[in-house]
Motif scaffolding. Structure first.
Motif, PDB file in Angstrom:
ATOM      1  N   ARG A  23       0.826  -1.200   0.000  1.00  0.00           N
ATOM      2  CA  ARG A  23       0.000   0.000   0.000  1.00  0.00           C
ATOM      3  C   ARG A  23       0.863   1.253   0.000  1.00  0.00           C
ATOM      4  N   PHE A  24       0.438   2.259  -0.772  1.00  0.00           N
ATOM      5  CA  PHE A  24       1.088   3.568  -0.823  1.00  0.00           C
ATOM      6  C   PHE A  24       0.029   4.613  -0.499  1.00  0.00           C
ATOM      7  N   VAL A  25       0.272   5.406   0.550  1.00  0.00           N
ATOM      8  CA  VAL A  25      -0.705   6.390   1.011  1.00  0.00           C
ATOM      9  C   VAL A  25      -0.066   7.778   0.982  1.00  0.00           C
ATOM     10  N   PHE A  26      -0.742   8.718   0.363  1.00  0.00           N
ATOM     11  CA  PHE A  26      -0.219  10.078   0.290  1.00  0.00           C
ATOM     12  C   PHE A  26      -1.379  11.061   0.184  1.00  0.00           C
ATOM     13  N   THR A  27      -1.082  12.338   0.445  1.00  0.00           N
ATOM     14  CA  THR A  27      -2.069  13.391   0.264  1.00  0.00           C
ATOM     15  C   THR A  27      -1.524  14.425  -0.710  1.00  0.00           C
ATOM     16  N   VAL A  28      -2.425  15.158  -1.332  1.00  0.00           N
ATOM     17  CA  VAL A  28      -2.058  16.262  -2.222  1.00  0.00           C
ATOM     18  C   VAL A  28      -2.935  17.460  -1.887  1.00  0.00           C
ATOM     19  N   LEU A  29      -2.303  18.605  -1.676  1.00  0.00           N
ATOM     20  CA  LEU A  29      -3.032  19.850  -1.431  1.00  0.00           C
ATOM     21  C   LEU A  29      -2.966  20.729  -2.668  1.00  0.00           C
ATOM     22  N   LEU A  30      -4.117  21.240  -3.076  1.00  0.00           N
ATOM     23  CA  LEU A  30      -4.194  22.203  -4.166  1.00  0.00           C
ATOM     24  C   LEU A  30      -4.847  23.469  -3.638  1.00  0.00           C
ATOM     25  N   GLY A  31      -4.242  24.616  -3.941  1.00  0.00           N
ATOM     26  CA  GLY A  31      -4.786  25.866  -3.446  1.00  0.00           C
ATOM     27  C   GLY A  31      -4.092  27.068  -4.043  1.00  0.00           C
ATOM     28  N   ALA A  32      -4.030  28.141  -3.282  1.00  0.00           N
ATOM     29  CA  ALA A  32      -3.402  29.380  -3.736  1.00  0.00           C
ATOM     30  C   ALA A  32      -2.588  29.965  -2.588  1.00  0.00           C
ATOM     31  N   GLU A  33      -1.544  30.714  -2.951  1.00  0.00           N
ATOM     32  CA  GLU A  33      -0.647  31.284  -1.948  1.00  0.00           C
ATOM     33  C   GLU A  33      -0.240  32.695  -2.333  1.00  0.00           C
ATOM     34  N   SER A  34      -0.118  33.552  -1.317  1.00  0.00           N
ATOM     35  CA  SER A  34       0.436  34.895  -1.479  1.00  0.00           C
ATOM     36  C   SER A  34       1.739  34.946  -0.692  1.00  0.00           C
ATOM     37  N   ARG A  35       2.849  35.251  -1.374  1.00  0.00           N
ATOM     38  CA  ARG A  35       4.152  35.276  -0.715  1.00  0.00           C
ATOM     39  C   ARG A  35       5.043  36.323  -1.353  1.00  0.00           C
ATOM     40  N   PRO A  36       6.147  36.715  -0.666  1.00  0.00           N
ATOM     41  CA  PRO A  36       7.063  37.698  -1.254  1.00  0.00           C
ATOM     42  C   PRO A  36       7.651  37.192  -2.573  1.00  0.00           C
ATOM     43  N   GLY A  37       7.888  38.128  -3.508  1.00  0.00           N
ATOM     44  CA  GLY A  37       8.433  37.746  -4.802  1.00  0.00           C
ATOM     45  C   GLY A  37       9.858  37.224  -4.717  1.00  0.00           C
ATOM     46  N   TYR A  38      10.592  37.631  -3.676  1.00  0.00           N
ATOM     47  CA  TYR A  38      11.952  37.139  -3.419  1.00  0.00           C
ATOM     48  C   TYR A  38      12.270  37.474  -1.970  1.00  0.00           C
ATOM     49  N   PHE A  39      13.379  36.943  -1.450  1.00  0.00           N
ATOM     50  CA  PHE A  39      13.763  37.227  -0.074  1.00  0.00           C
ATOM     51  C   PHE A  39      14.133  38.706   0.047  1.00  0.00           C
ATOM     52  N   GLY A  40      13.315  39.458   0.795  1.00  0.00           N
ATOM     53  CA  GLY A  40      13.540  40.888   0.953  1.00  0.00           C
ATOM     54  C   GLY A  40      12.570  41.748   0.181  1.00  0.00           C
ATOM     55  N   ALA A  41      11.716  41.162  -0.625  1.00  0.00           N
ATOM     56  CA  ALA A  41      10.743  41.937  -1.404  1.00  0.00           C
ATOM     57  C   ALA A  41       9.736  42.614  -0.485  1.00  0.00           C
ATOM     58  N   ASP A  42       9.275  43.803  -0.887  1.00  0.00           N
ATOM     59  CA  ASP A  42       8.269  44.505  -0.097  1.00  0.00           C
ATOM     60  C   ASP A  42       6.860  44.316  -0.639  1.00  0.00           C
TER      61      ASP A  42
END
Length: 305
Positions: free
Chosen positions: A70-89
């Motif tokens: 048996r192989f058991v796994f989950t998958v999440l599908l959705g949307a995310e808001s995050r900085p465009g890069y490390f340090g972005a405002d």
């Protein structure tokens, strides 16, 4: 701020999303916080009937007895808001996909708990120590997408692979992870975190706790450093950061069971850059505080073979 027209900005976000679609796979041990990733397509779920724990365990045991593998796994599908890069405002919105392996049973070899596919909280782990894998994907940073980065070298997509160890109590959990940038930055990062866990109802689980990220010299150089050549081509001063604490923050995670093998999952995370990362000219022209919010639907899959 993106320099391209709206259509180009959207295309760029989806391109980054597709490139990072391998992110989110975590091991069979303790949960860990990592970068979320985009999805190439979405679906409309059809939620099943909520079943009792005893019915779920009985069905699982019966199915395992029939196949033994048996192989058991989950998958999440959705949307995310995050900085465009490390340090972005400013944040960018991207689609998200996050797979998570729960169990693998090959007869004599059995890893993980297949019954978690039917649990009210799929993030639950057995009490005590646990071990597992840790993976994070960091999408590319292109100076073509942001006016303020003009003159800086582009940073390719990175894939960090490693391991984690954690300990679970009844209402708390803690973990530590060590990863290496096998693709991309080719440097070491470490992460520490903990959660207080509350379950107001049978179907709702809430987690909140601190997060600390550490990086080696090569890591901080890649994302926060400015070389002499880059300084000459841009408006930034040359900067050579040292290894150490990169960021400290807090994350809130809410999971609600919608039906048999279906969950609604929301996350909100705030991080603040520390030490040499906070003093980087890239961060100083942008923002020291970084916020990420995501929401999606997670579904469990059970494959017998």
């Amino acid at each position: 701020m993106p320099t391209s027209p709206l259509g180009s900005s959207i295309a760029t976000a989806f391109r980054r999303g597709a490139a990072a679609a391998v992110c989110g796979v975590v091991g069979l041990g303790v949960a860990q916080a990592g970068e979320s990733v985009p999805a190439s397509e979405a679906f409309v779920p059809s939620f099943g009937e909520v079943v009792s724990a005893s019915e779920s365990l009985s069905a699982t045991a019966s199915s395992q007895a029939e196949s033994g593998r048996r192989f058991v796994f989950t998958v999440l599908l959705g949307a995310e808001s995050r900085p465009g890069y490390f340090g972005a405002d400013e944040n960018i919105a991207i689609p998200q996909i996050s797979p998570n392996i729960l169990a693998l049973n090959l007869g004599r070899v059995s890893l993980g708990d297949p019954n978690r596919a039917f649990a009210s909280d799929p993030s639950d782990r057995p009490l005590g120590f646990g071990f597992g894998g840790s993976l994070r994907v960091i999408t590319e940073r292109s100076s073509d997408d942001f006016d303020e980065l003009e003159g800086l070298d582009d940073v390719d997509l990175s894939v960090e692979i490693g391991a984690q160890v954690g300990y679970v109590w009844t209402n708390a959990e803690a973990f530590g992870a060590l990863r290496y940038g096998a693709i991309g930055h080719e440097s070491w990062v470490g992460e520490l975190g903990a959660n207080l866990v509350a379950r107001p109802t049978d179907d709702l689980a809430l987690r909140v706790g601190p997060r600390f990220l550490f990086g080696s010299d090569d890591y901080t150089d890649t994302y926060f450093g400015v070389t002499e050549d880059e300084a000459a081509a841009s408006g930034f001063d040359a900067y050579d950061p040292d290894a150490g604490l990169v960021s400290a923050g807090v994350e809130v995670i809410a999971t609600y069971r919608l039906g048999r093998q279906w969950w609604l999952e929301g996350r909100a995370r705030w991080d603040q850059f520390q030490d040499d990362a906070a003093d980087s000219p890239i961060v100083e022209q942008g923002a020291t505080d970084q916020g990420t919010i995501s929401i999606g639907v997670r579904r469990a899959f059970v494959l017998d073979f």
